[in-house]
Design an enzyme around this catalytic site. Sequence first.
Site, PDB file in Angstrom:
ATOM      1  N   CYS A  67      -7.174  -2.568   8.378  1.00  0.00           N
ATOM      2  CA  CYS A  67      -5.863  -2.575   7.708  1.00  0.00           C
ATOM      3  C   CYS A  67      -5.353  -1.155   7.505  1.00  0.00           C
ATOM      4  O   CYS A  67      -4.203  -0.851   7.812  1.00  0.00           O
ATOM      5  CB  CYS A  67      -5.932  -3.341   6.388  1.00  0.00           C
ATOM      6  SG  CYS A  67      -6.013  -5.120   6.670  1.00  0.00           S
TER       7      CYS A  67
ATOM      8  N   ARG B  13     -17.228  -0.908   7.299  1.00  0.00           N
ATOM      9  CA  ARG B  13     -18.402  -1.431   6.593  1.00  0.00           C
ATOM     10  C   ARG B  13     -19.020  -2.593   7.375  1.00  0.00           C
ATOM     11  O   ARG B  13     -20.212  -2.855   7.317  1.00  0.00           O
ATOM     12  CB  ARG B  13     -17.964  -1.907   5.199  1.00  0.00           C
ATOM     13  CG  ARG B  13     -19.066  -2.048   4.177  1.00  0.00           C
ATOM     14  CD  ARG B  13     -18.489  -2.358   2.807  1.00  0.00           C
ATOM     15  NE  ARG B  13     -17.526  -3.453   2.830  1.00  0.00           N
ATOM     16  CZ  ARG B  13     -17.825  -4.734   2.893  1.00  0.00           C
ATOM     17  NH1 ARG B  13     -19.079  -5.125   2.944  1.00  0.00           N
ATOM     18  NH2 ARG B  13     -16.879  -5.657   2.909  1.00  0.00           N
TER      19      ARG B  13
ATOM     20  N   HIS C   8      -1.285  -5.861   1.381  1.00  0.00           N
ATOM     21  CA  HIS C   8      -2.479  -6.710   1.324  1.00  0.00           C
ATOM     22  C   HIS C   8      -2.182  -7.966   0.501  1.00  0.00           C
ATOM     23  O   HIS C   8      -1.407  -7.903  -0.467  1.00  0.00           O
ATOM     24  CB  HIS C   8      -3.639  -5.946   0.651  1.00  0.00           C
ATOM     25  CG  HIS C   8      -4.544  -5.251   1.624  1.00  0.00           C
ATOM     26  ND1 HIS C   8      -4.789  -3.895   1.580  1.00  0.00           N
ATOM     27  CD2 HIS C   8      -5.285  -5.739   2.670  1.00  0.00           C
ATOM     28  CE1 HIS C   8      -5.645  -3.573   2.559  1.00  0.00           C
ATOM     29  NE2 HIS C   8      -5.962  -4.667   3.226  1.00  0.00           N
TER      30      HIS C   8
ATOM     31  N   GLU D  56       0.841  -1.199   0.000  1.00  0.00           N
ATOM     32  CA  GLU D  56       0.000   0.000   0.000  1.00  0.00           C
ATOM     33  C   GLU D  56       0.871   1.242   0.000  1.00  0.00           C
ATOM     34  O   GLU D  56       1.839   1.331   0.734  1.00  0.00           O
ATOM     35  CB  GLU D  56      -0.918   0.002   1.234  1.00  0.00           C
ATOM     36  CG  GLU D  56      -1.916  -1.145   1.268  1.00  0.00           C
ATOM     37  CD  GLU D  56      -2.989  -1.037   0.188  1.00  0.00           C
ATOM     38  OE1 GLU D  56      -3.117   0.044  -0.425  1.00  0.00           O
ATOM     39  OE2 GLU D  56      -3.684  -2.053  -0.040  1.00  0.00           O
TER      40      GLU D  56
HETATM   41  N1  PCA Z   1      -7.957  -7.362   6.360  1.00  0.00           N
HETATM   42  C1  PCA Z   1      -8.851  -6.320   6.794  1.00  0.00           C
HETATM   43  C2  PCA Z   1      -8.613  -6.210   8.276  1.00  0.00           C
HETATM   44  C3  PCA Z   1      -7.880  -7.440   8.675  1.00  0.00           C
HETATM   45  C4  PCA Z   1      -7.419  -8.033   7.425  1.00  0.00           C
HETATM   46  O1  PCA Z   1      -6.657  -9.011   7.310  1.00  0.00           O
HETATM   47  C5  PCA Z   1      -8.693  -5.024   6.020  1.00  0.00           C
HETATM   48  O2  PCA Z   1      -8.274  -5.053   4.843  1.00  0.00           O
HETATM   49  O3  PCA Z   1      -8.987  -3.951   6.559  1.00  0.00           O
END
Ligand code: PCA
Length: 216
Positions: free
Chosen positions: A142, A89, A166, A79
């Site tokens: 996240c 959400r 991610h 990111e």
């Molecule tokens: N993904 C979520 C929160 C925890 C995770 O593994 C997110 O993308 O916010």
Amino acid sequence: MKILVTGFDPFGNDKMNPAIEAVKRLSDTINGAEIIKLEIPTVFGKSAEVVKEALLKEENVDYILNIGQAGGRFDLTPERVAINLDDARIPDNEKNQPIDVPIQKEGAPAYFSQHPVKAMVTAMKESGVPASVSNTAGTFVCNHIMYQCLYLAHTEFPNVKAGFMHVPFLPEQVLERPNTASMSLDNIVKGIEAAIAAIVEFDGQEDLKVIGGQTH
Ligand code: PCA
């Protein structure tokens, strides 16, 4: 060099989270760096407290890399930016559901990743794993942990450089989700290890200037 790598626990309707599954399987040393692995709860606030405790306990952490699941994405995505806003959400794992709440009242509106995101993407692709730079970490836990870790790096822990990546669903998670992308755990682990090797290699240097933007 010491790198703290965190992975979230399962959340929503999922029984597993590829983030923590992959983090558990990382090598203990990558490109000469010591890897400290930490599971963190998918909970606003508490996730950041757990990371801060680990930073205080583990002296001399140089980098934090948080890993989280982004269901539906098909590649590994460092990111670029975290924003100072929680807008959930769905409820987190302790039923918190903040709507349009600033994460840090005195914090900057946003922080850029302190990791070499272009070099990480290049290294992951060279290892044979699909990857691209993402320009939004969403507004759930996240983005929250990425923002909180960057806030800590800009305030109490100036020797730490923070960033987030991610990862897609695992194949087991999409059995009842038709036409949804997934990636094997082996490839996710291989990609994260390649990205970490790039972080070590580019320590103290400018990121690669290569194409990696998006038109929309
Ligand atoms: N993904 C979520 C929160 C925890 C995770 O593994 C997110 O993308 O916010």
